[in-house]
Design an enzyme around this catalytic site. Structure first.
Site, PDB file in Angstrom:
ATOM      1  N   SER A 143       4.017  -3.709  75.439  1.00  0.00           N
ATOM      2  CA  SER A 143       5.086  -2.731  75.639  1.00  0.00           C
ATOM      3  C   SER A 143       6.361  -3.260  75.005  1.00  0.00           C
ATOM      4  O   SER A 143       6.544  -4.485  74.889  1.00  0.00           O
ATOM      5  CB  SER A 143       5.324  -2.511  77.140  1.00  0.00           C
ATOM      6  N   TYR A 155       6.789  -5.513  85.712  1.00  0.00           N
ATOM      7  CA  TYR A 155       5.997  -4.950  84.613  1.00  0.00           C
ATOM      8  C   TYR A 155       6.363  -5.618  83.298  1.00  0.00           C
ATOM      9  O   TYR A 155       5.486  -6.014  82.514  1.00  0.00           O
ATOM     10  CB  TYR A 155       6.271  -3.446  84.551  1.00  0.00           C
ATOM     11  N   LYS A 159       4.065  -7.882  80.686  1.00  0.00           N
ATOM     12  CA  LYS A 159       3.879  -7.474  79.294  1.00  0.00           C
ATOM     13  C   LYS A 159       4.369  -8.559  78.334  1.00  0.00           C
ATOM     14  O   LYS A 159       3.770  -8.779  77.272  1.00  0.00           O
ATOM     15  CB  LYS A 159       4.613  -6.157  79.035  1.00  0.00           C
TER      16      LYS A 159
END
Length: 270
Positions: A143, A155, A159
């Site tokens: 991402s 998150y 990533k």
């Protein structure tokens, strides 16, 4: 193009969104596709669709949080098709966006499937990928959150870790992969695609307010729109194919230019 004729691709999180687009794209280019997803019913429906189009397809229930589930899914793929050439790690979980409210349980809920789930899939697939004729290929969906600060620390940290994992494994299983086997192709290429905002069901199935937010986000991208799942699938197909035979350890942003610079830094948007 039929860049994957005779090859077998294992795609996690393949029943919906980006994963579904990847599975459809690889199948269209000739791959037999293992549709691996925690949503077994949707995985089965997609595999049936791909088979009706004339391709090899296998649906398998796969929860990447569970080592035994991953092992069983990979074994089923190898038994069905006799080989594994491509692994696409597509599972990623987002959640609580407020750092001060992200407790240990919530952090693990996001990080485990995103990072450790990828590790489990790679470890279980490696024995097959190392014996793939022409070499194996792993493409992981990262991402832009792993490349720059866009919030969502749990998150984003997971990533970002995928970037390091990809680069380290690219070195370990390039030339050293051949050294480990001593014969045969013996190498695996590892690359990562880093999408920006993509129009998936987390936006489209959450009501008018989320759709309005998506359209607002589109204005922040230099190319004037958010991504579509097919944009990501095209990049994955390239990196997984022989066209990228001399590419490993690469981090490819597919992000409409957002990591190149926020357009409002330079222009007044209407």
């Amino acid at each position: 193009m039929r860049r994957f004729d005779g090859r077998v691709a294992f795609v996690t999180g393949a029943a919906h969104g980006i994963g579904r687009a990847i599975a459809v794209r690889l199948a269209a280019e000739g791959a037999a596709v293992v549709v691996a997803d925690i949503d077994g019913e949707a995985a089965g429906a997609l595999a049936h669709t791909l088979a009706e189009r004339g391709g090899g397809a296998l649906a398998t229930h796969c929860d990447v949080r569970d080592r035994e589930a991953v092992r069983s899914a990979v074994a089923a793929a190898a038994t069905r098709f006799g080989r594994l050439d491509v692994l696409v790690n597509n599972v990623g979980v987002a959640g609580e966006w407020d750092f001060e409210r992200t407790d240990d349980e919530e952090w693990a809920r996001q990080a485990d499937p995103t990072l450790q789930g990828t590790v489990r899939c790679v470890q279980e697939a490696l024995p097959h990928l190392l014996h793939a004729p022409g070499g194996g290929s792993v493409v992981t969906i990262g991402s832009v959150n792993g490349l720059s600060a866009f919030g969502g620390e749990a998150y984003s940290a997971a990533k970002a870790a995928l970037v390091s994992l990809t680069q380290n494994l690219a070195l370990r299983y390039g030339r050293r992969g051949r050294d480990l086997l001593g014969a045969g192709p013996g190498w695996v290429r590892f690359n990562l695609v880093a999408p920006g905002t993509v129009r998936t069901r987390v936006w489209t199935e959450q009501g008018a307010e989320r759709l309005a937010e998506l359209e607002k986000l589109a204005r922040q991208y230099p190319l004037g729109r958010v991504g579509e799942p097919e944009d990501i699938a095209a990049a994955v197909a390239f990196l997984a194919s022989g066209d990228a035979a001399w590419i490993t350890g690469a981090i490819l942003p597919v992000d409409g230019g957002i990591t190149a610079g926020h357009p409002t830094f330079f222009y007044d948007l209407p």
